[in-house]
Design an enzyme around this catalytic site. Structure first.
Site, PDB file in Angstrom:
ATOM      1  N   GLY A  14       0.820  -1.216   0.000  1.00  0.00           N
ATOM      2  CA  GLY A  14       0.000   0.000   0.000  1.00  0.00           C
ATOM      3  C   GLY A  14       0.848   1.257   0.000  1.00  0.00           C
ATOM      4  O   GLY A  14       0.583   2.216   0.723  1.00  0.00           O
ATOM      5  N   ARG A  17      -0.308   5.493  -1.706  1.00  0.00           N
ATOM      6  CA  ARG A  17      -1.006   6.653  -1.149  1.00  0.00           C
ATOM      7  C   ARG A  17      -0.777   6.721   0.363  1.00  0.00           C
ATOM      8  O   ARG A  17      -0.324   5.747   0.972  1.00  0.00           O
ATOM      9  CB  ARG A  17      -2.511   6.547  -1.398  1.00  0.00           C
ATOM     10  CG  ARG A  17      -2.897   6.591  -2.852  1.00  0.00           C
ATOM     11  CD  ARG A  17      -4.399   6.584  -3.048  1.00  0.00           C
ATOM     12  NE  ARG A  17      -4.967   5.246  -2.994  1.00  0.00           N
ATOM     13  CZ  ARG A  17      -5.956   4.893  -2.182  1.00  0.00           C
ATOM     14  NH1 ARG A  17      -6.490   5.766  -1.357  1.00  0.00           N
ATOM     15  NH2 ARG A  17      -6.435   3.653  -2.188  1.00  0.00           N
ATOM     16  N   ASP A  62      -3.525  -7.349  -5.915  1.00  0.00           N
ATOM     17  CA  ASP A  62      -4.747  -7.147  -5.134  1.00  0.00           C
ATOM     18  C   ASP A  62      -4.661  -8.046  -3.900  1.00  0.00           C
ATOM     19  O   ASP A  62      -4.735  -9.280  -4.024  1.00  0.00           O
ATOM     20  CB  ASP A  62      -5.971  -7.506  -5.990  1.00  0.00           C
ATOM     21  CG  ASP A  62      -7.270  -7.286  -5.233  1.00  0.00           C
ATOM     22  OD1 ASP A  62      -7.227  -7.074  -3.998  1.00  0.00           O
ATOM     23  OD2 ASP A  62      -8.338  -7.329  -5.876  1.00  0.00           O
ATOM     24  N   ASN A  89       1.326  -2.586   5.447  1.00  0.00           N
ATOM     25  CA  ASN A  89       0.626  -1.295   5.598  1.00  0.00           C
ATOM     26  C   ASN A  89      -0.713  -1.234   4.875  1.00  0.00           C
ATOM     27  O   ASN A  89      -1.636  -0.583   5.349  1.00  0.00           O
ATOM     28  CB  ASN A  89       1.539  -0.169   5.094  1.00  0.00           C
ATOM     29  CG  ASN A  89       0.764   1.124   4.917  1.00  0.00           C
ATOM     30  OD1 ASN A  89       0.452   1.822   5.879  1.00  0.00           O
ATOM     31  ND2 ASN A  89       0.410   1.437   3.674  1.00  0.00           N
ATOM     32  N   SER A 145      -3.882  -0.091  14.086  1.00  0.00           N
ATOM     33  CA  SER A 145      -4.722   1.093  14.284  1.00  0.00           C
ATOM     34  C   SER A 145      -5.055   1.241  15.759  1.00  0.00           C
ATOM     35  O   SER A 145      -5.102   0.250  16.507  1.00  0.00           O
ATOM     36  CB  SER A 145      -6.027   0.938  13.500  1.00  0.00           C
ATOM     37  OG  SER A 145      -6.934   1.958  13.865  1.00  0.00           O
ATOM     38  N   TYR A 159     -13.188  -3.763  10.598  1.00  0.00           N
ATOM     39  CA  TYR A 159     -11.910  -3.044  10.563  1.00  0.00           C
ATOM     40  C   TYR A 159     -11.188  -3.202  11.909  1.00  0.00           C
ATOM     41  O   TYR A 159     -10.013  -3.586  11.960  1.00  0.00           O
ATOM     42  CB  TYR A 159     -12.172  -1.558  10.269  1.00  0.00           C
ATOM     43  CG  TYR A 159     -10.912  -0.729  10.232  1.00  0.00           C
ATOM     44  CD1 TYR A 159     -10.035  -0.801   9.155  1.00  0.00           C
ATOM     45  CD2 TYR A 159     -10.582   0.120  11.291  1.00  0.00           C
ATOM     46  CE1 TYR A 159      -8.869  -0.049   9.126  1.00  0.00           C
ATOM     47  CE2 TYR A 159      -9.422   0.870  11.261  1.00  0.00           C
ATOM     48  CZ  TYR A 159      -8.570   0.794  10.176  1.00  0.00           C
ATOM     49  OH  TYR A 159      -7.413   1.526  10.155  1.00  0.00           O
ATOM     50  N   ALA A 160     -11.891  -2.924  12.996  1.00  0.00           N
ATOM     51  CA  ALA A 160     -11.267  -3.024  14.327  1.00  0.00           C
ATOM     52  C   ALA A 160     -10.790  -4.447  14.588  1.00  0.00           C
ATOM     53  O   ALA A 160      -9.680  -4.663  15.090  1.00  0.00           O
ATOM     54  CB  ALA A 160     -12.261  -2.579  15.397  1.00  0.00           C
ATOM     55  N   ALA A 161     -11.622  -5.424  14.218  1.00  0.00           N
ATOM     56  CA  ALA A 161     -11.253  -6.831  14.454  1.00  0.00           C
ATOM     57  C   ALA A 161     -10.024  -7.214  13.635  1.00  0.00           C
ATOM     58  O   ALA A 161      -9.128  -7.916  14.116  1.00  0.00           O
ATOM     59  CB  ALA A 161     -12.434  -7.736  14.103  1.00  0.00           C
ATOM     60  N   LYS A 163      -7.604  -5.303  12.710  1.00  0.00           N
ATOM     61  CA  LYS A 163      -6.420  -4.661  13.283  1.00  0.00           C
ATOM     62  C   LYS A 163      -6.024  -5.330  14.605  1.00  0.00           C
ATOM     63  O   LYS A 163      -4.837  -5.455  14.919  1.00  0.00           O
ATOM     64  CB  LYS A 163      -6.677  -3.167  13.479  1.00  0.00           C
ATOM     65  CG  LYS A 163      -6.893  -2.419  12.156  1.00  0.00           C
ATOM     66  CD  LYS A 163      -5.679  -2.552  11.254  1.00  0.00           C
ATOM     67  CE  LYS A 163      -5.791  -1.779   9.961  1.00  0.00           C
ATOM     68  NZ  LYS A 163      -4.595  -1.859   9.140  1.00  0.00           N
TER      69      LYS A 163
END
Ligand code: NAP
Length: 253
Positions: A14, A17, A62, A89, A145, A159-161, A163
């Site tokens: 990643g 960007r 991907d 990342n 995160s 998302y939280a899980a 991370k």
């Protein structure tokens, strides 16, 4: 102190960007040979290749597809002629309300876990295998995160899980392989001004984001890169297994 990465071969996922781009840029400036991985946005990789022709290596994959992840690792080893540091990342944060339609909600979980967690697991596994086979020192940095520690809203459970999974992965690797010279670290950013943060900015505005932190300025990708470079360069080896939290004082762990 001068951070010198000459001779280091680093894969940054990643890197097209945001945070990954800043890490890749600073690693190139510090002298490393860097795999500039991207999924869709090729532009940065081409620009880095032009600016650092002997150091920047564009790599496309991907990461939501495990076959592509395995391929990326093989291509990286070949193109970089080895590997010293893996920086996991790349990531996605998909807005997925708890009361969304079942199939779509599940799709979001699969995409998120595949991209953020499973791809990091596969690349870490391949990197460890490689470091052990070469009997060399190796370092892995996971960009997790604040959400892994503080939790996130119900719209970003996957998302939280994902991370949280990265943090557990890093702890396990650090404990298992330190004696063989393999270090594993976590960097846990809070709100950082990138494309990923756009949805939040559009919905709540900059003032709201600023109210959440202890400083007067929102965190930029360049605020994350220096710690990652210290980890990559071997300056923080005795912090293996730990997390550096970079969230402008919004949350203390
Ligand atoms: P970003 O600006 O949205 O960039 C995401 C990067 O991941 C891009 O390089 C993108 O490649 C790549 N990527 C996305 N989906 C991919 C896929 N399926 N396969 C391969 N690559 C893919 O995000 P960012 O804010 O820099 O985030 C970088 C990392 O920091 C992420 O892991 C994120 O979770 C974490 N983080 C960010 C924040 C924040 O507030 N921004 C906070 C905490 C943690 P393309 O450009 O080619 O699409």
């Amino acid at each position: 102190m001068h951070i010198d990465l000459h001779g280091k071969k680093i894969l940054v996922t990643g890197a097209s960007r945001g945070i990954g781009k800043a890490i890749a840029r600073h690693a190139l400036l510090a002298g490393a040979k860097v795999g500039i991985h991207y999924a869709k946005s090729q532009q940065t990789a081409l620009e880095f290749k032009e600016e650092f022709p002997h150091q920047a290596v564009p790599l496309q994959a991907d990461l939501s597809l495990s076959g592509s992840v395995f391929r990326l690792f093989e291509e990286s080893i070949e193109a970089l002629d080895g590997l010293d540091v893996l920086i996991n990342n790349a990531g996605v944060a998909i807005h997925s309300p708890l009361n969304g339609e079942d199939t779509q909600w599940l799709d979001h979980w699969h995409t998120t876990l595949n991209t953020n967690l499973l791809a990091s697991c596969i690349l870490s596994r391949k990197a460890v295998e490689y470091f052990l086979s070469q009997k060399q020192t190796g370092r892995i940095v996971h960009i997790a995160s604040r959400a892994a520690f503080r939790g996130d809203t119900p719209d970003y459970l996957a998302y939280a899980a994902s991370k949280g999974g990265m943090v557990a992965l890093s702890h396990s690797l650090a404990r298992a392989y330190g004696k063989q010279g393999i270090m594993s670290f976590v960097v846990a950013p809070g709100f950082t001004q990138t494309d990923m943060a756009q949805h939040f900015m559009q919905e709540y505005g900059e003032a709201h984001a600023l109210k959440d932190i202890a400083l007067n300025k929102l965190t930029q990708p360049e605020d994350i890169a220096p710690v990652v470079l210290l980890m990559a360069g071997g300056y923080l080896d005795h912090a293996t297994g730990t997390t550096v939290h970079i969230n402008a004082g919004s949350y203390a762990h």
